[in-house]
Design a protein around this motif. Structure first.
Motif, PDB file in Angstrom:
ATOM      1  N   GLU A  47       3.791   3.490  -9.764  1.00 42.22           N
ATOM      2  CA  GLU A  47       3.223   3.432 -11.034  1.00 42.22           C
ATOM      3  C   GLU A  47       2.631   2.304 -11.248  1.00 42.22           C
ATOM      4  N   VAL A  48       3.290   1.328 -10.983  1.00 42.90           N
ATOM      5  CA  VAL A  48       2.511  -0.051 -11.317  1.00 42.90           C
ATOM      6  C   VAL A  48       1.051  -0.227 -10.577  1.00 42.90           C
ATOM      7  N   VAL A  49       1.442  -0.299  -9.286  1.00 43.43           N
ATOM      8  CA  VAL A  49       0.079  -0.248  -8.399  1.00 43.43           C
ATOM      9  C   VAL A  49      -0.708   0.629  -8.900  1.00 43.43           C
ATOM     10  N   ALA A  50      -0.515   2.050  -9.169  1.00 39.23           N
ATOM     11  CA  ALA A  50      -1.516   2.860  -9.540  1.00 39.23           C
ATOM     12  C   ALA A  50      -2.261   2.254 -10.808  1.00 39.23           C
ATOM     13  N   ALA A  51      -1.565   1.749 -11.712  1.00 39.07           N
ATOM     14  CA  ALA A  51      -1.967   1.259 -12.957  1.00 39.07           C
ATOM     15  C   ALA A  51      -3.018   0.138 -12.701  1.00 39.07           C
ATOM     16  N   TYR A  52      -2.345  -0.697 -11.905  1.00 42.09           N
ATOM     17  CA  TYR A  52      -3.313  -1.903 -11.550  1.00 42.09           C
ATOM     18  C   TYR A  52      -4.670  -1.576 -10.778  1.00 42.09           C
ATOM     19  N   ASP A  53      -4.505  -0.640  -9.843  1.00 41.17           N
ATOM     20  CA  ASP A  53      -5.673  -0.029  -9.203  1.00 41.17           C
ATOM     21  C   ASP A  53      -6.643   0.555 -10.171  1.00 41.17           C
TER      22      ASP A  53
END
Length: 80
Positions: A47-53
């Motif tokens: 979730e965090v990586v997807a939000a950052y991307d």
């Protein structure tokens, strides 16, 4: 009578906020610390990586820190 995961969640969400907090903390304390670390790592990797991307791909989606803080303050106040 055993509750399904969703029935347990709905029952928990019907509790007053203070009771819900206490139950949540007791449930967290019952977990193996390694399981908690694994869950946190999975959350960060998905979730965090997807939000950052998504934010990096479209910076106009950014929300000023003051606006985000005010949003969560309102949501927290509404729970009480």
């Amino acid at each position: 009578m055993a509750l399904s995961e969703s029935e347990f969640y709905e029952a928990g969400m019907s509790l007053p906020p203070g009771v819900r907090r206490d139950v949540a903390l007791r449930l967290l304390e019952s977990l193996d610390p390694e399981d908690c670390a694994t869950a946190a790592e999975t959350w960060l990797e998905t979730e965090v990586v997807a939000a950052y991307d998504a934010l990096e791909a479209d910076p106009t989606r950014a929300i000023p820190a003051d606006a985000a803080r005010a949003h969560f303050t309102r949501r927290w106040a509404a729970r009480s």
